[in-house]
Design an enzyme around this catalytic site. Structure first.
Site, PDB file in Angstrom:
ATOM      1  N   HIS A  94      10.340   3.012 -11.198  1.00  0.00           N
ATOM      2  CA  HIS A  94      10.724   4.424 -11.037  1.00  0.00           C
ATOM      3  C   HIS A  94       9.922   5.884 -10.465  1.00  0.00           C
ATOM      4  O   HIS A  94       9.518   6.938 -10.859  1.00  0.00           O
ATOM      5  CB  HIS A  94      11.415   4.769 -12.743  1.00  0.00           C
ATOM      6  CG  HIS A  94      12.169   3.712 -13.313  1.00  0.00           C
ATOM      7  ND1 HIS A  94      13.274   3.867 -12.636  1.00  0.00           N
ATOM      8  CD2 HIS A  94      11.345   2.723 -13.591  1.00  0.00           C
ATOM      9  CE1 HIS A  94      13.973   3.298 -14.328  1.00  0.00           C
ATOM     10  NE2 HIS A  94      13.075   2.057 -14.632  1.00  0.00           N
ATOM     11  N   SER A 104      -1.422  18.273  11.840  1.00  0.00           N
ATOM     12  CA  SER A 104      -0.894  19.509  11.464  1.00  0.00           C
ATOM     13  C   SER A 104      -1.777  20.897  12.665  1.00  0.00           C
ATOM     14  O   SER A 104      -3.018  21.052  13.032  1.00  0.00           O
ATOM     15  CB  SER A 104      -1.381  19.942  10.066  1.00  0.00           C
ATOM     16  OG  SER A 104      -0.609  21.335   9.727  1.00  0.00           O
TER      17      SER A 104
END
Length: 485
Positions: free
Chosen positions: A160, A290
C-alpha cells in the site's frame, strides 16, 4: 503551402514521433512502404512460381523477369496509378507489370487484394515479434545481473506504499523479471501461433483457383501449401473469409498490451524509488533535469516508458472492436484502423523495450539511503523479536507487549509530530525493564534477519527459471543475441 511540383518542407508536415523521435530503424523499416510493397511483389512471385510448378502455362522467362524487379519500385508511378484507380493493390499490379511486361499477364493470377494485403500483414507481424523478442530477452538478462548483484542487500518493503517487512533489492527486481519472463513466453507463443492466410480467393472459398486448375482440388491445396512454405510459415488458416480472422490481431495486440503493463509497473517502481533516493536510472554528465531547477534528476526515461506504455495498453481496444464488427466474409472498415494500430503497437513496444534496456544497464543504487530508511522503520518491525527475546529471558508476554506499545507510540510521536528520528530502541535501552536483553538488541536489529528467504529465492529463481529460459532462447536464435549470461 508548397506550390504543386515543389518539394514539400518535411518540417511543415506532421510526423509521428514514434518514428521520427523514438523507434529503431529496424522496426520503422518493418512497417515501411518499401517493406510492404516489396513483400507484395515477393508474394506475387511465390504465387507465380507455385502455379507454374503445378502446371499453369507460366514461363521461366516470366518468373526471371519478376525476380529481377522485386525491389526497383517506382513509388511515384504507383501513387499516380492509385490516384487514378482508387485501388492500392491494382496500382501496384500495374506498376509491377510496367517493369515486367512479359509477366504482366500472370501477375496476381487468381488472387484477391487480401492475398497480398493480409499475407503481408502476417509476415510483418511475425517479423515484428522477431525484432521485439531479442530486446525483451536482453532486458531480462540485464535485470537478472542486477538482481544477482543485490540479492542480499536488505531494503524496506512496501505494501500500500506503506513500510512493510524487509525484502532485498534483488528480490524486488525478481518481481519485475518474473513478469517480463511471462511476456517473453507470451510473445513467443503469439508469434508461433501466427498462420499464413495463404491462397484463398475472394471470399475464402478458393473458387478462382479451382477454376484455374480445372476442378483439381488437390492442386489447389498444394498451391496453398507451397505458397505458405515459400513465405516462411508452417501452417495456413484452414478457413478464412476474404481476410484472416481479425481475432488474430486481438491476440497480437493483447500480448503487447500485457508487455506494456509490465513495463509500466517496473518503471513506476523505479520512479518511486528515485523519489526515495534509493535507486535511480542513469543520468548523463551533461543531462538537464529541469529548465528551472538545476538540481533536479528527473527519471525521464522511466517516465517515457510509462507514457508510451499507456498508449500501448489502449491499442488493444482497436482490434477488439474491429473483430466485433466484421460483417460476414469481410467489410473494409477494418483497413484504415489496422494501418494505424498494428504499426503503432509494435513501434511503441520497440521503443519502451529499448528504453528499459538502457535503464536496466545503468541503474544506480544508494546503499546508505536504503540503510537509513531501514533504521527509521526497523525498530517498530523488531518489536515481535524483542517480545520473544524477553519471554525467553523470563518476562511476561502481556507486560512486555504493553511496555512496547507505550514506548513505540512515544517514538512515533517524535517522528510524526517533531520530525525527529525514530528513537524507539534508545527508549528500550533506557528502560530497566528490558535490561535482560540489552546485549541482544544489536543482533535482534540485524536487517538481514528480517529478509526471510529473499536471497535464497533470488538465487533459485535466477538459476532454475531465468537463466535456463534465456539460454534456451539464445540457442533458439542460433547464438545471434548477446545476453551476457
Amino acid at each position: 503551402m508548397a506550390a504543386p511540383g515543389e518539394e514539400e518542407d518535411v518540417m511543415a508536415r506532421y510526423r509521428s514521433p514514434l518514428v521520427s523521435r523514438y523507434a529503431s530503424a529496424e522496426m520503422a523499416y518493418n512497417f515501411s512502404e518499401r517493406k510492404k510493397f516489396g513483400t507484395w511483389r515477393r508474394l506475387w512471385l511465390y504465387l507465380a512460381q507455385a502455379e507454374k510448378s503445378l502446371g499453369l502455362p507460366i514461363t521461366d522467362e516470366q518468373i526471371r523477369e519478376m525476380e529481377e524487379h522485386l525491389d526497383n519500385i517506382d513509388f511515384k508511378m504507383a501513387a499516380e496509378e492509385e490516384k487514378k484507380l482508387r485501388h492500392d493493390v491494382m496500382a501496384h499490379v500495374h506498376t509491377f507489370a510496367h517493369c515486367c511486361p512479359k509477366a504482366a499477364a500472370i501477375i496476381h493470377l487468381g488472387a484477391t487484394s487480401c492475398y497480398v494485403g493480409d499475407n503481408t500483414d502476417l509476415i510483418v507481424l511475425r517479423d515484428g515479434f522477431n525484432l521485439l523478442l531479442p530486446k525483451l530477452a536482453r532486458v531480462i538478462s540485464r535485470l537478472a545481473d542486477f538482481a544477482e548483484k543485490y540479492a542480499d542487500m536488505p531494503a524496506l518493503g512496501f505494501t500500500h506504499y506503506q513500510p512493510a517487512q524487509l525484502t532485498t533489492v534483488g528480490k524486488r527486481c525478481c518481481l519485475w523479471i518474473q513478469d517480463l519472463c511471462m511476456d517473453l513466453q507470451n510473445l513467443e507463443r503469439a508469434r508461433d501461433d501466427l498462420r499464413f492466410r495463404g491462397v484463398k480467393g475472394t471470399t475464402g472459398t478458393q473458387a478462382s483457383f479451382l477454376q484455374l486448375f480445372e476442378g483439381d482440388h488437390s492442386k489447389v491445396e498444394e498451391l496453398d501449401r507451397l505458397v505458405t512454405a515459400k513465405a516462411g510459415f508452417k501452417r495456413a488458416y484452414m478457413v478464412t473469409g476474404q481476410t484472416y480472422s481479425r481475432k488474430v490481431d486481438i491476440g497480437v495486440l493483447a500480448v503487447l498490451a500485457s508487455l506494456g503493463a509490465s513495463i509500466h509497473k517496473i518503471c513506476t517502481d523505479i520512479r518511486l524509488l528515485a523519489n526515495l533516493k534509493e535507486i535511480e536510472e542513469p543520468f548523463e554528465k551533461d543531462q538537464i533535469g529541469s529548465s528551472a531547477m538545476p538540481y533536479k534528476r528527473n527519471p525521464m526515461r522511466s517516465e517515457r516508458c510509462c507514457s508510451l506504455a499507456r498508449h500501448l495498453m489502449t491499442l488493444v481496444m482497436d482490434p477488439l472492436q474491429t473483430a466485433a464488427v466484421q460483417w460476414f466474409e469481410r467489410t473494409l472498415d477494418d483497413s484504415a484502423n489496422r494501418r494505424v494500430c498494428l504499426a503503432e503497437a509494435f513501434l511503441t513496444a520497440d521503443i519502451i523495450l529499448s528504453t528499459l534496456q538502457n535503464v536496466s544497464e545503468g541503474l544506480v543504487v544508494y546503499p546508505k539511503v536504503i540503510e537509513r530508511r531501514i533504521r527509521q522503520e526497523l525498530p517498530f518491525m523488531a518489536t515481535e523479536n524483542i517480545i520473544m527475546a524477553m519471554v525467553k529471558a523470563g518476562g511476561n508476554r502481556q507486560d512486555c507487549h504493553e511496555k512496547i506499545r507505550v514506548l513505540s507510540q512515544q517514538a512515533a510521536a517524535v517522528v510524526k509530530q517533531e520530525g525527529g528520528d525514530n528513537d524507539f530502541i534508545a527508549r528500550v535501552r533506557a528502560d530497566p525493564y528490558f535490561k535482560p536483553i540489552h546485549k541482544q538488541l544489536e543482533s535482534l536489529l540485524d536487517p538481514s534477519s528480517f529478509t526471510g528467504r529473499a536471497p535464497q529465492q533470488v538465487a533459485k529463481f535466477l538459476k532454475e527459471e531465468v537463466r535456463p529460459a534465456l539460454i534456451a532462447y539464445q540457442s533458439q536464435m542460433g547464438g545471434k543475441i548477446e545476453l551476457a549470461l
